[in-house]
Design an enzyme around this catalytic site. Structure first.
Site, PDB file in Angstrom:
ATOM      1  CD1 TRP A 160      55.853  13.421   4.335  1.00  0.00           C
ATOM      2  CD2 TRP A 160      57.472  14.240   5.651  1.00  0.00           C
ATOM      3  NE1 TRP A 160      56.971  13.586   3.563  1.00  0.00           N
ATOM      4  CE2 TRP A 160      57.985  14.084   4.338  1.00  0.00           C
ATOM      5  CE3 TRP A 160      58.316  14.737   6.640  1.00  0.00           C
ATOM      6  CZ2 TRP A 160      59.285  14.419   3.987  1.00  0.00           C
ATOM      7  CZ3 TRP A 160      59.620  15.069   6.300  1.00  0.00           C
ATOM      8  CH2 TRP A 160      60.102  14.905   4.976  1.00  0.00           C
TER       9      TRP A 160
ATOM     10  CG  ASP B 234      57.238  19.577   9.537  1.00  0.00           C
ATOM     11  OD1 ASP B 234      57.206  18.425   9.070  1.00  0.00           O
ATOM     12  OD2 ASP B 234      57.772  20.528   8.917  1.00  0.00           O
TER      13      ASP B 234
ATOM     14  CE  LYS C 244      56.434  20.473   0.239  1.00  0.00           C
ATOM     15  NZ  LYS C 244      57.486  19.724   0.936  1.00  0.00           N
TER      16      LYS C 244
END
Lengths: 456, 382
Positions: free
Chosen positions: B144, B226, B262
């Protein structure tokens, strides 16, 4: 992760020794022998090793951080069972019944907002545009020249702390002329860690005069005049925390002049707009004066107190720039700083604040409620002084009504604070600071009594 | 202006690629335009979606605010206690040895990014005292975009990559990954994606995670997970947390950046949790106390609204069931057919559709394997 081994060994040794002895006989039955032996041993060891969880963590070097003095006050207060105990530590507004106060205008805005069923999409890095625009207008005045000039950029921040951190980080990275940030003495306890963690070097200028419990104007001007050129200076826009002591307008003008002469970068922290005097334009006077007189300031705003949105973390950070081009460049760099910190800000509180600021009836309602909070605080200050006189105190307590905002520097010394906590269960920080918001018509007499007893 | 501004030399920053992409998408007049940039869920009609259980909970919270059973007071510095407890439990599982012995806990933070930043700030000061910010930190290649910036701004200067994506075969480059971690200096920090690797959408299998665990243990590397897609990747919460739990079960200390953007669709409420697993409760107390100082100087205390929603849902068996069944499965299932849909539709735009190789239907991003051309701010498909 190193695994510690604990081993138990059993050894069998076979030794061959060659000894040379020298004996000296003292008499018939006593001989003293000294032997020197050389041994060759062959040992066979059988070891059983057991892997044991390390008893110490990788973190055994991590020190226990110091307790927060303000939170420590609240914790001690909670444990206390005294029926008249008072918590004058944390700076959150309380109504006259000592309860948290959710402003009716906030309730109305929040209900209306939730009913709209808006989406939860990511905001841009700079946050909600409607909010930041309205926030800047509240601070600088809707008719400020900075807006048509396009010189102002505002980003939504995580309340006042977040604004301070973004601002400090920006200055640490881009204010090449100096790394030094000058804070008033004293200042809010959290200013120093914020500035330091952002990479700035923290210095101080005189501000509070303990002999008068007021503003040390001469000392401040003298110190500011000596600050190395192009350093950065932090000013509390109104309702100085922790003292409640603000410069008068003519004193602000002098500070403005000297800061200009020294080419200082002015960094305003405005956490109490409207909450100090009850008038949001009046509380922003110093900020506007500096901007009108040529300072391109940075400004931190918080809506924690003046809208009671503490836990929703609503704030804004503004940079007034030289021109529109600089504004664009600065704005782009602020985003670069924010993204690796928390990506983008929380929306809920900003939506509430925005609705209040941009809906005329709600805005008016809010201003009335804001004035109500400020008036209650001002009223409590007056009642405290009256009650101290009633107690028979011979001291001069006028600083209590001359100071402004949520906090009051009572002038109590640390040992007097210890006594008032111990004997009266009245909790405050050791610098003698009280949160006037924690005072009500029910307990102001008791507070006066406690203060009088420890100071007579 | 009489004298030059202090900021005359401030350069114009490069726009951040993913946001610039969205901005460009918005102004593009093409009738069939598709935005496959930002990682936010979209319905079949391409619209944002608020989970019904979230909308219901918000309405309930609004009623409680109206009735004054709730207010807007400050949260503690480390956040909403019920939220951190339930969030940490969601990640580590109820059977977590760390939770059961009081040496694992969570700190509420501002989204997953906030967790990464606070975790990185903590590690830079306390993980490897001899090296401090010079301690190597390893990220997957690719990773990311914001990972490196987060650690860089936290003060780490030696940012390295471990190979991850096998471009030619369109799969995990396990051998190379293990090689790179094997040669990492002891006590390096390693950032691992718990599930739904961003951007490739490709995760190690169970056995592959065991091999990664083995290297991490042997080389004394510090694992920082993560976890932004728990439940969103496979549709199953426990499965998506398996890697984290595997590492914990082998006695490792770790950090995990947990995001609810999310899986709760709470993107803009910035709901995150930094999970800490320490070897003993004394160490945990010290770690938390230091994190308090870092948080206080960055944002003082976290936002209340989103955490309340998550705490309410996770703490109520009925709401929780509703969330984990319909709330997650819609995006989870949608991603699978959507992945194929995206493949078909996007690839039809290409002159050489065979360049779009296999699509890995996992979560909201799929590495379509498009040949990329570097534009001035990022990339766009040919």
């Amino acid at each position: 992760m190193l695994t510690r081994l604990v081993c138990v060994c059993v050894c069998v040794c076979v030794c061959v020794c060659v000894c040379v002895c020298v004996c000296v006989c003292v008499c018939v039955c006593v001989c003293v022998c000294v032997c020197v032996c050389v041994c060759v041993c062959v040992c066979v060891c059988v070891c059983v090793c057991v892997s044991v969880r390390p008893s110490s963590s990788w973190w055994s070097n991590v020190e226990l951080g110091p307790p927060d003095p303000i939170l420590g006050v609240t914790e001690a207060f909670k444990r206390d069972e005294h029926p008249k105990k008072m918590n004058l530590g944390v700076g959150a507004y309380r109504d006259d019944a000592g309860r948290p106060y959710v402003l009716p205008s906030v309730k109305k805005a929040e209900a209306a907002m939730i009913a709209k069923n808006l989406d939860k999409e990511y905001l841009g890095i700079a946050g909600m545009a409607e909010f930041t625009r309205a926030s800047a207008q509240l601070a600088f005045g809707a008719d400020s020249a900075v807006f048509p000039d396009g010189r102002s950029t505002t980003v939504q921040s995580i309340s006042g702390t977040g604004a301070l951190r973004i601002g400090a980080a920006f200055l640490a990275r881009f204010h090449k002329a100096s790394n030094a940030m000058y804070l008033p003495k004293p200042s809010w306890g959290n200013h120093t860690p914020i500035m330091r963690d952002a990479g700035l070097n923290v210095q101080a200028y005189r501000y509070y005069d303990p002999s008068t419990c007021g503003f040390d104007c001469a000392g401040a001007l003298e110190d500011i005049a000596k600050i190395p050129e192009k350093s950065m200076i932090l000013l509390h826009a109104c309702a100085h925390n922790p003292t409640g002591v603000d410069p008068r307008p003519e004193q602000w003008k002098e500070i403005c002049e000297i800061a200009k002469k020294r080419q200082l970068f002015v960094f305003f922290d405005m956490a109490y707009q409207g909450f100090a005097s009850g008038d949001s334009d009046r509380d922003a006077w110093a900020v506007r004066h500096f901007v009108e007189n040529g300072h391109n300031v940075a400004l931190c705003q918080s809506y924690a107190k003046n809208m009671g949105l503490y836990g929703e973390r609503v704030g804004a950070f503004t940079m007034i720039c030289a021109d529109a081009d600089e504004m664009k460049r600065v704005e782009s760099q602020l985003k670069i700083l924010i993204r690796p910190m928390y990506s983008n800000p929380p929306l809920h509180g900003a939506r509430i604040a925005s609705m209040i600021l941009t809906t005329p009836e709600l805005h008016q309602q809010w201003l009335v409620e804001l004035k109500g909070m400020a008036d209650r605080i001002i009223g409590m200050r007056e009642q405290l002084v009256q009650n101290l006189r009633k107690e028979g105190s011979s001291r001069d307590w006028k600083h209590i009504t001359e100071q402004i905002g949520m906090f009051c520097f009572t002038g109590l010394k640390p040992d007097q604070v210890d006594r008032i906590i111990k004997d009266f269960s009245i909790y405050m920080t050791r610098d003698g600071r009280i949160s006037v918001a924690g005072v009500s018509s029910n307990n102001v007499a008791y507070l006066a009594h406690g203060i009088h007893e420890v100071t007579k | 202006m009489e004298r030059p501004s202090s900021f005359a030399e401030v350069p114009h920053a490069q726009p951040i690629a993913v946001f610039q992409l969205t901005a460009d998408f918005r102004v593009d007049p093409h009738p069939s335009k598709v935005n496959l940039g930002v990682g936010a869920f979209r319905t079949e009609d391409g619209l944002p979606w608020v989970l019904p259980v979230v909308a219901k909970t918000e309405a309930q919270l609004a009623r409680e605010l109206e009735e004054s059973t709730l207010d807007h007071e400050y949260l503690p510095v480390i956040g909403h206690p019920e939220f951190t407890r339930l969030a940490t439990q969601l990640s580590l599982g109820e059977a977590s040895p760390g939770l059961q012995s009081g040496r694992a806990a969570g700190v509420q933070v501002i989204g997953g990014t906030g967790a990464l930043r606070i975790g990185a700030e903590f590690l830079r000061r306390w993980w490897n005292p001899e090296l401090g910010g010079k301690c190597p930190v390893y990220f997957s290649e690719p990773t990311w975009g914001n990972h490196l910036s987060t650690f860089r701004d936290a003060g780490f200067t030696d940012l390295r990559k471990y190979r991850y994506w096998d471009e030619a075969c369109r799969r995990l480059a396990l051998t190379e990954l293990l090689e790179d971690l094997e040669s990492a200096p002891e006590k390096s920090v390693v950032l691992l994606h718990a599930c739904a690797h961003n951007p490739t959408g490709t995760d190690p299998t169970g056995p592959q995670w065991l091999q990664i665990l083995d290297v991490v243990k042997r080389r004394n590397l510090f694992p920082f997970f993560d976890s932004a897609y728990q439940g969103f990747a496979s549709g199953k919460l426990d499965e998506d947390a398996a890697a984290i739990r595997l590492f914990e079960s082998h006695g490792l200390e770790l950090l995990c950046a947990q995001s609810f953007s999310k899986n709760f669709g709470l993107y803009n409420e910035r709901v995150g949790n930094l999970v800490i697993v320490a070897r003993d409760s004394a160490a945990l107390a010290c770690i938390k106390s230091q994190i308090v100082l870092l948080v206080r100087a960055m944002w003082s205390n976290p936002p209340s609204h989103g955490a309340r929603i998550v705490a309410t849902v996770l703490g109520d068996p009925v709401l929780r069931k509703e969330w984990s069944s319909s709330g997650l499965s819609y995006p989870g299932e949608a991603c699978v057919p959507d992945g194929k849909w995206a493949h078909q539709h996007v690839c039809s735009q290409f002159t050489q559709p065979q360049l779009c190789c296999r699509v890995y239907p996992r979560c909201s991003h799929n590495y379509l394997g498009m040949r990329v051309v570097h534009h001035d701010y990022g990339f766009q498909p040919l």
